[in-house]
Design a protein around this motif. Structure first.
Motif, PDB file in Angstrom:
ATOM      1  N   PRO A 298      11.776   6.022 -11.955  1.00 56.11           N
ATOM      2  CA  PRO A 298      12.725   6.413 -10.901  1.00 56.11           C
ATOM      3  C   PRO A 298      14.152   6.042 -11.299  1.00 56.11           C
ATOM      4  O   PRO A 298      14.446   4.882 -11.566  1.00 56.11           O
ATOM      5  N   LYS A 299      15.022   7.040 -11.356  1.00 58.74           N
ATOM      6  CA  LYS A 299      16.368   6.828 -11.896  1.00 58.74           C
ATOM      7  C   LYS A 299      17.422   6.750 -10.792  1.00 58.74           C
ATOM      8  O   LYS A 299      17.282   7.343  -9.725  1.00 58.74           O
ATOM      9  N   PRO A 300      18.519   6.020 -11.061  1.00 58.49           N
ATOM     10  CA  PRO A 300      19.653   6.000 -10.137  1.00 58.49           C
ATOM     11  C   PRO A 300      20.202   7.401  -9.895  1.00 58.49           C
ATOM     12  O   PRO A 300      20.077   8.298 -10.735  1.00 58.49           O
ATOM     13  N   PHE A 301      20.822   7.561  -8.737  1.00 58.13           N
ATOM     14  CA  PHE A 301      21.478   8.810  -8.344  1.00 58.13           C
ATOM     15  C   PHE A 301      20.532  10.004  -8.313  1.00 58.13           C
ATOM     16  O   PHE A 301      20.938  11.146  -8.527  1.00 58.13           O
ATOM     17  N   THR A 302      19.250   9.733  -8.068  1.00 57.09           N
ATOM     18  CA  THR A 302      18.279  10.773  -7.754  1.00 57.09           C
ATOM     19  C   THR A 302      17.608  10.377  -6.444  1.00 57.09           C
ATOM     20  O   THR A 302      17.668   9.202  -6.045  1.00 57.09           O
ATOM     21  N   PRO A 303      16.938  11.310  -5.765  1.00 58.28           N
ATOM     22  CA  PRO A 303      16.208  10.924  -4.551  1.00 58.28           C
ATOM     23  C   PRO A 303      15.158   9.850  -4.802  1.00 58.28           C
ATOM     24  O   PRO A 303      14.814   9.102  -3.876  1.00 58.28           O
ATOM     25  N   PHE A 304      14.674   9.726  -6.031  1.00 60.29           N
ATOM     26  CA  PHE A 304      13.655   8.717  -6.337  1.00 60.29           C
ATOM     27  C   PHE A 304      14.251   7.335  -6.590  1.00 60.29           C
ATOM     28  O   PHE A 304      13.519   6.409  -6.951  1.00 60.29           O
ATOM     29  N   GLN A 305      15.571   7.178  -6.391  1.00 64.68           N
ATOM     30  CA  GLN A 305      16.155   5.849  -6.578  1.00 64.68           C
ATOM     31  C   GLN A 305      15.618   4.846  -5.551  1.00 64.68           C
ATOM     32  O   GLN A 305      15.730   3.634  -5.746  1.00 64.68           O
ATOM     33  N   TRP A 306      15.027   5.324  -4.470  1.00 67.16           N
ATOM     34  CA  TRP A 306      14.418   4.428  -3.480  1.00 67.16           C
ATOM     35  C   TRP A 306      12.943   4.141  -3.794  1.00 67.16           C
ATOM     36  O   TRP A 306      12.338   3.314  -3.134  1.00 67.16           O
ATOM     37  N   ALA A 307      12.365   4.828  -4.778  1.00 68.21           N
ATOM     38  CA  ALA A 307      10.920   4.795  -4.989  1.00 68.21           C
ATOM     39  C   ALA A 307      10.488   3.563  -5.777  1.00 68.21           C
ATOM     40  O   ALA A 307      11.213   3.088  -6.652  1.00 68.21           O
ATOM     41  N   PRO A 308       9.294   3.065  -5.493  1.00 71.46           N
ATOM     42  CA  PRO A 308       8.718   2.032  -6.352  1.00 71.46           C
ATOM     43  C   PRO A 308       8.164   2.660  -7.621  1.00 71.46           C
ATOM     44  O   PRO A 308       7.914   3.870  -7.669  1.00 71.46           O
ATOM     45  N   MET A 309       7.977   1.851  -8.645  1.00 68.87           N
ATOM     46  CA  MET A 309       7.371   2.318  -9.892  1.00 68.87           C
ATOM     47  C   MET A 309       5.953   1.781  -9.976  1.00 68.87           C
ATOM     48  O   MET A 309       5.682   0.648  -9.557  1.00 68.87           O
ATOM     49  N   LEU A 310       5.045   2.591 -10.488  1.00 73.41           N
ATOM     50  CA  LEU A 310       3.660   2.143 -10.626  1.00 73.41           C
ATOM     51  C   LEU A 310       3.581   0.948 -11.570  1.00 73.41           C
ATOM     52  O   LEU A 310       4.383   0.818 -12.511  1.00 73.41           O
ATOM     53  N   SER A 311       2.595   0.089 -11.342  1.00 70.74           N
ATOM     54  CA  SER A 311       2.397  -1.071 -12.202  1.00 70.74           C
ATOM     55  C   SER A 311       1.939  -0.639 -13.592  1.00 70.74           C
ATOM     56  O   SER A 311       1.449   0.483 -13.789  1.00 70.74           O
ATOM     57  N   GLU A 312       2.088  -1.537 -14.556  1.00 73.77           N
ATOM     58  CA  GLU A 312       1.647  -1.224 -15.917  1.00 73.77           C
ATOM     59  C   GLU A 312       0.150  -0.953 -15.957  1.00 73.77           C
ATOM     60  O   GLU A 312      -0.316  -0.033 -16.641  1.00 73.77           O
ATOM     61  N   ASP A 313      -0.633  -1.730 -15.210  1.00 74.46           N
ATOM     62  CA  ASP A 313      -2.084  -1.510 -15.176  1.00 74.46           C
ATOM     63  C   ASP A 313      -2.425  -0.150 -14.588  1.00 74.46           C
ATOM     64  O   ASP A 313      -3.293   0.568 -15.113  1.00 74.46           O
ATOM     65  N   ALA A 314      -1.750   0.220 -13.511  1.00 77.58           N
ATOM     66  CA  ALA A 314      -2.021   1.514 -12.880  1.00 77.58           C
ATOM     67  C   ALA A 314      -1.637   2.660 -13.807  1.00 77.58           C
ATOM     68  O   ALA A 314      -2.352   3.674 -13.895  1.00 77.58           O
ATOM     69  N   LEU A 315      -0.535   2.527 -14.507  1.00 78.95           N
ATOM     70  CA  LEU A 315      -0.116   3.571 -15.447  1.00 78.95           C
ATOM     71  C   LEU A 315      -1.085   3.677 -16.616  1.00 78.95           C
ATOM     72  O   LEU A 315      -1.442   4.780 -17.054  1.00 78.95           O
ATOM     73  N   ASN A 316      -1.522   2.541 -17.133  1.00 79.85           N
ATOM     74  CA  ASN A 316      -2.498   2.563 -18.234  1.00 79.85           C
ATOM     75  C   ASN A 316      -3.800   3.232 -17.803  1.00 79.85           C
ATOM     76  O   ASN A 316      -4.392   4.017 -18.560  1.00 79.85           O
ATOM     77  N   ALA A 317      -4.239   2.932 -16.582  1.00 75.95           N
ATOM     78  CA  ALA A 317      -5.467   3.545 -16.076  1.00 75.95           C
ATOM     79  C   ALA A 317      -5.300   5.060 -15.954  1.00 75.95           C
ATOM     80  O   ALA A 317      -6.213   5.839 -16.273  1.00 75.95           O
TER      81      ALA A 317
END
Length: 532
Positions: free
Chosen positions: A388-407
């Motif tokens: 999620p990058k600054p100055f996009t609507p996703f700037q408020w979003a959480p990022m998935l954990s490393e374990d969740a992304l690996n899965a």
């Protein structure tokens, strides 16, 4: 002045932004610009960093300008300064050299490296950019000290001097609305570049589609296309063996096919960056194949229609499958498909839909005449983790954990494994989370970056740092929570981005950025800049 570009010369010679800056500065009377390409350790050829032209040590220049495109390149800044014998923290530099930084990170989020930098150039290179450097030149030649120089430039248009400038600093756009009047193109065409012997040529800047995850669609508003005659002029001037077209929406350019035919008439090879599936016509694809293009790259982005609505992708699945059909029919050797995983609220059902969609892609490939040949079309699915990058609507979003992304990545590998000729490649979730940390943090991250520079890299620094990555990455931000990147004003209203975040959570598509000019769409707040 020295112009530093992280990543070594192979990567630097295939990057456009700094080359445009180099050309602008090198052609200006009174400015002498020398290049330095520091490696991962901040050195050049294993010794203290020196410029390419005169082999002069970096510390001997009154101004060291940095062009920084990627967050991971933050590490190069303190490492190179340390290797040059220059204190990396601005507060510890009582005198010259002056450290200036520009590039996309300067107007995306300059905060993490602000403690290293005396001042940032916020935006694109126009006449005000030259005026800024000409002012620095005059002050240096007049013998002004560091404090006097920074006080003189801190309130100039496009300049952000941390702790001195009035914020937010408005991003500078060259040319304003209308055509792209200053398309970037390679200064250096080299066999050592990642794109060998290729003139990279910017066809468009920004993107009209407004995908909610894409910073380029917001920080480069309004979208602008270069004019055909200007691109022809650049090619005739450079006379390269090959031209690489660069842009976020190449197939939106109505002159694309005429330009490709013009290049072929002049015996110039060409390549294209990724294209939208709904822009792949039979005429275009046949022509690309006749000219020897063997690889086509398409962006699917989301695993399901719900996720594509969440990101406001504006892609009809039928158009995507039709593009696959045309690629198979006309003998494309290699189809690359880009995807992003790790969306807020994504479910296994989204990826079950992807499994069905992939099966349909493989079926189409096998049914087309070109797909049944002995060496049928290879398919590579490249998957990135959502940052999620600054100055996009996703700037408020959480990022998935490393374990969740690996899965999730393991699940995608399993999904693609049964199909012959289908390969799945994905990024490293650790690196993606690192990028997220560097992209979304504030000035407190300078300590973390300096630890990485002094103690062998990012993983070691994470163990030594007292900060909390989870506070930056793992939570949804509040509506009115201030962001460290808001020292910059990119021209898009915060309330507009919040509205788009709410629509993302509801999986509602919104209009993009109108090609007709500001004020002709739902209203993001972008206004023409005075003097632009």
């Amino acid at each position: 002045m020295a112009l530093a570009v992280p990543g070594g010369d192979k990567a630097a010679l295939s990057a456009l932004g700094w080359q445009s800056v180099y050309r602008t500065l090198a052609e200006a009377p009174g400015l002498a610009v020398e290049r330095v390409f520091p490696d991962k350790l901040g050195t050049t050829e294993g010794v203290d960093p020196r410029t390419r032209e005169s082999k002069s040590p970096l510390s001997s220049f009154p101004v060291i300008a940095w062009s920084i495109t990627f967050e991971e390149d933050f590490l190069s800044l303190p490492r190179t300064l340390l290797a040059a014998g220059v204190p990396p923290l601005a507060a510890e530099r009582p005198s010259l050299p002056l450290v200036v930084a520009g590039g996309p990170v300067a107007f995306l989020n300059p905060a993490p490296i602000a403690p290293f930098v005396d001042c940032f150039w916020v935006g694109e290179a126009d006449d005000r950019f030259l005026h800024f450097f000409d002012t620095l030149r005059g002050l240096v030649f007049d013998g002004a000290d560091r404090e006097a120089i920074l006080d003189a430039v801190k309130d100039m248009d496009g300049v952000y001097a941390p702790g001195r400038s009035k914020t937010p600093v408005r991003r500078i756009t060259s040319g304003g609305q209308g055509p792209l009047t200053d398309p970037a193109f390679s200064c250096f065409i080299s066999g050592r570049a990642a794109f060998r012997d290729t003139l990279l040529l910017e066809v468009n800047r920004g993107c009209p589609y407004g995908c909610r995850f894409c910073a380029a669609g917001y920080i480069y508003r309004p979208p602008r296309h270069a004019e055909l005659d200007e691109l022809k002029r650049i090619v005739e001037m450079a006379d390269p063996p090959k031209v690489g077209l660069v842009g976020t929406a190449l197939t939106d350019w109505p002159e694309l096919l005429p330009f490709l035919k013009w290049l072929h008439e002049r015996k110039k090879k060409f390549s294209l960056s990724s294209m939208r599936a709904d822009g792949i016509t039979e005429e275009l694809l046949v022509y690309l194949r006749e000219r020897g293009i063997r690889t086509i790259t398409l962006a699917l982005e989301g695993a399901s229609e719900r996720l594509r609505r969440m990101m406001s992708k504006k892609l009809d699945p039928k158009d995507f499958l039709n593009a696959v059909r045309l690629c198979a029919r006309y003998g494309v050797n290699h189809l690359k498909i880009y995807m992003i995983a790790g969306w807020p609220g994504e479910t296994d059902e989204d990826y079950a839909e992807l499994a069905d969609f992939l099966a349909e892609i493989v079926r189409i490939r096998s049914e087309e005449p070109g797909g049944r040949k002995k060496q049928f079309m290879r398919i590579t699915i490249g998957v990135s983790s959502l940052v999620p990058k600054p100055f996009t609507p996703f700037q408020w979003a959480p990022m998935l954990s490393e374990d969740a992304l690996n899965a999730r990545m393991k699940g995608l590998e399993k999904l693609a494994k049964p199909y012959k000729g289908v390969t799945l490649q994905h990024d490293d979730p650790f690196q993606a989370r690192l990028q997220g940390l560097l992209a979304r943090g504030g000035e407190e991250l300078a300590e973390f970056i300096l630890l990485a520079a002094e103690h062998g890299g990012w993983k070691k620094a994470l163990k030594l740092w007292n900060g909390d990555p989870a506070a930056i990455l793992d939570r949804e931000r509040g509506q009115d929570e201030p962001f460290p990147w808001e020292v910059v004003d990119i021209g898009v209203r915060r309330d507009y981005l919040w509205k788009e975040w709410e629509r993302a959570k509801a999986a509602k598509v919104s209009p993009g950025c109108s090609a007709r000019g500001c004020g002709q769409c739902a209203g993001c707040g972008m206004e023409p800049q005075s003097g632009a």
